[in-house]
Design a protein around this motif. Structure first.
Motif, PDB file in Angstrom:
ATOM      1  N   ARG A 131      -9.551  -4.369   4.649  1.00  0.00           N
ATOM      2  CA  ARG A 131      -8.480  -3.645   4.213  1.00  0.00           C
ATOM      3  C   ARG A 131      -7.596  -3.573   4.933  1.00  0.00           C
ATOM      4  O   ARG A 131      -6.556  -3.368   5.153  1.00  0.00           O
ATOM      5  CB  ARG A 131      -8.461  -2.359   3.236  1.00  0.00           C
ATOM      6  N   VAL A 132      -8.449  -3.302   6.274  1.00  0.00           N
ATOM      7  CA  VAL A 132      -7.364  -3.010   7.489  1.00  0.00           C
ATOM      8  C   VAL A 132      -6.390  -3.754   8.101  1.00  0.00           C
ATOM      9  O   VAL A 132      -5.747  -4.243   8.532  1.00  0.00           O
ATOM     10  CB  VAL A 132      -8.132  -1.950   8.780  1.00  0.00           C
ATOM     11  N   ASP A 133      -7.195  -5.495   8.485  1.00  0.00           N
ATOM     12  CA  ASP A 133      -6.503  -6.094   8.235  1.00  0.00           C
ATOM     13  C   ASP A 133      -5.410  -6.404   7.259  1.00  0.00           C
ATOM     14  O   ASP A 133      -4.176  -6.802   7.928  1.00  0.00           O
ATOM     15  CB  ASP A 133      -7.467  -7.582   8.272  1.00  0.00           C
ATOM     16  N   ARG A 134      -5.489  -6.473   6.065  1.00  0.00           N
ATOM     17  CA  ARG A 134      -4.238  -6.258   5.228  1.00  0.00           C
ATOM     18  C   ARG A 134      -3.328  -5.033   5.779  1.00  0.00           C
ATOM     19  O   ARG A 134      -2.382  -6.107   5.928  1.00  0.00           O
ATOM     20  CB  ARG A 134      -5.271  -6.283   3.829  1.00  0.00           C
ATOM     21  N   VAL A 135      -3.530  -4.116   5.767  1.00  0.00           N
ATOM     22  CA  VAL A 135      -2.456  -3.536   6.216  1.00  0.00           C
ATOM     23  C   VAL A 135      -1.727  -3.886   7.664  1.00  0.00           C
ATOM     24  O   VAL A 135      -0.401  -3.815   7.794  1.00  0.00           O
ATOM     25  CB  VAL A 135      -2.874  -2.221   6.669  1.00  0.00           C
ATOM     26  N   ILE A 136      -2.585  -4.213   9.374  1.00  0.00           N
ATOM     27  CA  ILE A 136      -1.879  -5.187   9.929  1.00  0.00           C
ATOM     28  C   ILE A 136      -0.938  -5.842   8.794  1.00  0.00           C
ATOM     29  O   ILE A 136       0.259  -6.524   9.979  1.00  0.00           O
ATOM     30  CB  ILE A 136      -3.008  -5.537  10.740  1.00  0.00           C
ATOM     31  N   ASP A 137      -1.464  -6.794   8.977  1.00  0.00           N
ATOM     32  CA  ASP A 137      -0.462  -8.096   8.109  1.00  0.00           C
ATOM     33  C   ASP A 137       1.075  -7.453   7.442  1.00  0.00           C
ATOM     34  O   ASP A 137       1.515  -7.636   7.873  1.00  0.00           O
ATOM     35  CB  ASP A 137      -1.336  -8.811   7.134  1.00  0.00           C
ATOM     36  N   GLU A 138       0.519  -6.621   6.733  1.00  0.00           N
ATOM     37  CA  GLU A 138       2.446  -6.221   5.970  1.00  0.00           C
ATOM     38  C   GLU A 138       3.281  -5.367   7.686  1.00  0.00           C
ATOM     39  O   GLU A 138       4.134  -5.605   7.067  1.00  0.00           O
ATOM     40  CB  GLU A 138       1.546  -5.268   4.649  1.00  0.00           C
ATOM     41  N   ILE A 139       2.522  -4.557   8.706  1.00  0.00           N
ATOM     42  CA  ILE A 139       3.012  -3.988   8.885  1.00  0.00           C
ATOM     43  C   ILE A 139       3.495  -5.504  10.032  1.00  0.00           C
ATOM     44  O   ILE A 139       5.193  -5.428  10.442  1.00  0.00           O
ATOM     45  CB  ILE A 139       2.117  -3.075  10.060  1.00  0.00           C
TER      46      ILE A 139
END
Length: 132
Positions: free
Chosen positions: A47-55
């Protein structure tokens, strides 16, 4: 050939406690700001990887998100530490993790690589934990 001194008399390397605080701050910030609950599991690191992608898609310069990424890396490292018994080791740069098998891991660097589109904290956790 034997060592001229007993290796067991050396003190262990000092443990760096800062990453655990950074990880806890990240968990609190995501819970409050993004309503994302992180539970120190490998699944949550994806999930953190997805947040990084969004940023990254929003396009801020690295310097603007450097501390946030450090927190994400620290969180991933804490997941590894809790699963494997790894310890944080201080270095001249960002702290690194040493797992019981003697391997060193750099989750803060991996967070930076993930932001650059060439890394994954989830993959790092999966590799470091080794199938657990």
């Amino acid at each position: 050939m034997t060592a001229p001194y007993p290796t067991s008399t050396y003190p262990p390397a000092p443990v760096d406690t800062r990453p655990a605080r950074w990880a806890a701050d990240t968990v609190a910030a995501l819970r409050e700001g993004a309503r994302l609950r992180l539970d120190y599991t490998v699944r949550s690191v994806w999930r953190v990887d997805r947040v990084i992608d969004e940023i990254r898609r929003d396009g801020p310069p690295y310097e603007a998100v450097r501390r946030v990424l450090r927190g994400f890396g620290a969180y991933a490292g804490e997941v590894i530490a809790r699963q494997t018994g790894a310890e944080w080791w201080p270095t001249d740069g960002e702290p690194c993790l040493r797992t019981p098998d003697g391997s060193f891991w750099t989750p803060m660097d991996e967070a930076r690589r993930a932001y650059e589109g060439d890394g994954s904290l989830g993959a790092l956790c999966r590799e470091a934990i080794g199938g657990r």
